[in-house]
Design an enzyme around this catalytic site. Structure first.
Site, short mmCIF file in Angstrom:
data_model
loop_
_atom_site.label_atom_id
_atom_site.label_comp_id
_atom_site.label_asym_id
_atom_site.label_seq_id
_atom_site.Cartn_x
_atom_site.Cartn_y
_atom_site.Cartn_z
N ASP A 69 1.09 -1.10 0.03
CA ASP A 69 -0.07 -0.03 0.03
C ASP A 69 0.81 1.03 0.01
O ASP A 69 1.58 1.34 1.14
CB ASP A 69 -0.85 0.09 1.32
CG ASP A 69 -2.04 1.05 1.21
OD1 ASP A 69 -1.70 2.21 0.69
OD2 ASP A 69 -3.06 0.87 1.59
N HIS A 70 1.24 1.90 -1.09
CA HIS A 70 2.22 2.84 -1.10
C HIS A 70 2.06 4.21 -0.29
O HIS A 70 2.79 4.82 -0.14
CB HIS A 70 2.28 3.47 -2.61
CG HIS A 70 1.36 4.14 -3.27
ND1 HIS A 70 0.28 3.67 -3.85
CD2 HIS A 70 0.90 5.51 -3.09
CE1 HIS A 70 -0.72 4.59 -4.29
NE2 HIS A 70 -0.13 5.65 -3.93
N HIS A 95 -6.15 2.60 1.17
CA HIS A 95 -5.15 3.67 1.74
C HIS A 95 -6.05 4.35 2.85
O HIS A 95 -5.18 4.67 3.76
CB HIS A 95 -5.01 4.62 0.64
CG HIS A 95 -4.56 4.12 -0.94
ND1 HIS A 95 -3.36 3.24 -0.80
CD2 HIS A 95 -4.55 4.48 -1.93
CE1 HIS A 95 -3.16 2.85 -1.95
NE2 HIS A 95 -3.86 3.74 -2.70
#
Length: 492
Positions: free
Chosen positions: A180-181, A243
């Site tokens: 999950d950047h 996110h």
């Protein structure tokens, strides 16, 4: 075990000819080398369907670095570590040929059999690749093997569970790194530091002192060339399930016993378990979905979502989601967490705004005038930093106060604005630090929370609001907060 010295590994990128590899992965690996986080004992193998040679692949990598970096040096030496392997993910012989190449590179670069398999491609192939890597012996080395998986991890809980079972047949949970950047962003990681290392905040971080918390992630861009993907995803699956819920978990978690991967993950899971479940019939009371229509931004005329390429004429896909989350535990009972995310909005901004409650008797209250609340603003992008809004005396006026913002931006904090998210996450994976990757329990609980919402929308149990491109969303999202006597705080 977390490795502290220069990690050694062969990084295999499935989908190496794609956009993600070119925009994010190659520049991130380059920065790790330039910053001496990686030594010379590494190799990168690009895997893809195109019949490229090593030289063609290295030229592509070089172009990627020059596009991403203001200044690039030692490119020839860097790209010499890159190798290309034409590949068919469904053909067992492709894996055997790849394994031969990896064994050769282990000897050339002294990587000790350590391998990262980065799946930067269509998710329908994740299970097939993982199982073939195991069956054809690519994970059978004297070193460690790790698999990195991009989102989406399934499109609902049953599909995510099926995918997880397929991957777990080849890799154990400790070897699976679900990216999950957002968790790689410095200011997202700073949420824990702001909370747990400052006596100014942690004692107040509860329902006695906090009125509400707002999390906004807005984009000015539309779906661009991702219409086909977005039609099957929408803002709920694309942003909220991963996110947004991850940021809420970091904001709401209890202090971990220790700053270890397992302890931090355990506290995040407790938050997701405490999220108040929403039934299909209740969705419209807690969530608003919207879709952008034509509008203007910076005097530029913008088309609506349904006019975008590869989007259905009567599409019901949401490009905007706003919601109210309630966490039913001792710390947060009664405190709403408002979240919103959308495309084609007025500003590109990711912000967390913590609104503190008013003091019991404000001596500076004047009838008909609202005393501004204290706010803690965590700016994640585009400008990283922290802002604190306090009330101070108005110039020249006795008995009057005004809100003033005190900014601590990344310009004043050495190193706060570095590194880029993928650089941090790739380095963590090389070191074996899974703290900033999502555990299966987090993924499962997120889908279980989101599924009733998407099912209600599919069944038409809630309307699809519209908002003009270039605005901050539909009026229904404002009304969601007004019902509680609150309002969205500006994010730009």
């Amino acid at each position: 075990m977390i490795t502290q010295e220069h990690p050694k590994a062969v990084i295999v990128i499935f989908g190496a000819t794609g956009d993600l590899a070119k925009r994010k992965l190659f520049p991130s690996i380059y920065r790790l080398v330039q910053n001496e986080k990686i030594g010379n004992d590494f190799a990168v193998v690009g895997v893809g369907r195109r019949p490229w040679t090593n030289d063609e692949f290295r030229s592509n990598v070089s172009d990627s670095i020059q596009t991403a970096m203001k200044e690039s040096k030692n490119l020839d030496n860097f790209t010499s570590h890159f190798h290309y392997h034409p590949f068919d993910v469904t053909n067992p012989s492709s894996y055997l040929e790849l394994n031969t190449l990896l064994n050769e590179l282990d000897g050339t670069y002294q990587t000790e059999g350590n391998r990262i398999f980065f799946l930067a491609m269509a998710p329908e192939f994740f299970g097939t690749i993982a199982q073939n890597l195991k069956i054809q012996g690519l994970t059978d080395t004297n070193g460690w093997s790790r698999i990195v998986i991009e989102k989406p991890f399934g499109h609902d809980h049953p599909s995510a569970q099926k995918l997880n079972q397929e991957i777990r047949e080849a890799f154990n949970e400790d070897q699976i790194y679900r990216i999950d950047h957002y968790l790689g962003k410095e200011m997202v990681q700073n949420i824990e530091v702001i909370r747990f290392s400052n006596a100014l905040f942690e004692p107040l971080w509860n329902n006695r002192y906090i009125a509400n918390i707002q999390v906004t992630s807005s984009e000015v861009l539309g779906v661009e060339d991702r219409g086909r993907y977005y039609e099957n995803s929408g803002a709920l699956r694309d942003m909220l399930q991963n996110h947004m819920l991850q940021m809420v978990a970091l904001l709401a978690m209890e202090p971990p016993i220790k700053l270890t991967t397992n302890e931090i993950r355990s506290e995040k899971v407790k938050v997701l378990r405490a999220l108040r479940a929403i039934s299909e019939d209740e969705v419209s009371d807690y969530f608003v979905r919207g879709q952008y229509t034509s509008g203007q931004l910076d005097e530029q005329q913008l088309i609506g979502y349904r006019e975008e390429n590869n989007v259905a004429d009567e599409s019901q896909t949401e490009t905007y989601v706003a919601g109210k989350l309630l966490i039913d535990n001792f710390r947060w009972a009664g405190v709403p967490f408002y979240i919103r995310t959308g495309k084609r909005m007025a500003a590109k901004s990711t912000k967390i705004i913590v609104q503190f409650k008013d003091i019991p008797m404000n001596l500076y209250y004047k009838k008909g005038e609202q005393v501004a609340p204290n706010l803690l603003i965590i700016n994640i992008q585009p400008d990283e930093g922290v802002t604190l809004q306090l009330n101070v005396k108005k110039d020249g006026d006795a008995g009057d106060s005004k809100p003033v913002k005190f900014d601590l931006s990344s310009n004043f904090l050495d190193g706060l604005n570095t590194p880029e998210a993928y650089e941090k996450l790739i380095y963590d994976c090389l070191r074996g630090d899974a703290t900033n990757f999502t555990h299966w329990d987090e993924v499962a609980l997120s889908w279980k929370f989101v599924d009733p919402i998407s099912q209600a929308w599919t069944k038409g149990k809630a309307g699809l609001a519209t908002y003009p491109a270039g605005s901050m969303g539909p009026k229904e999202a404002d009304e969601l907060l007004e019902e509680d006597g609150n309002e969205w705080w500006p994010v730009y």
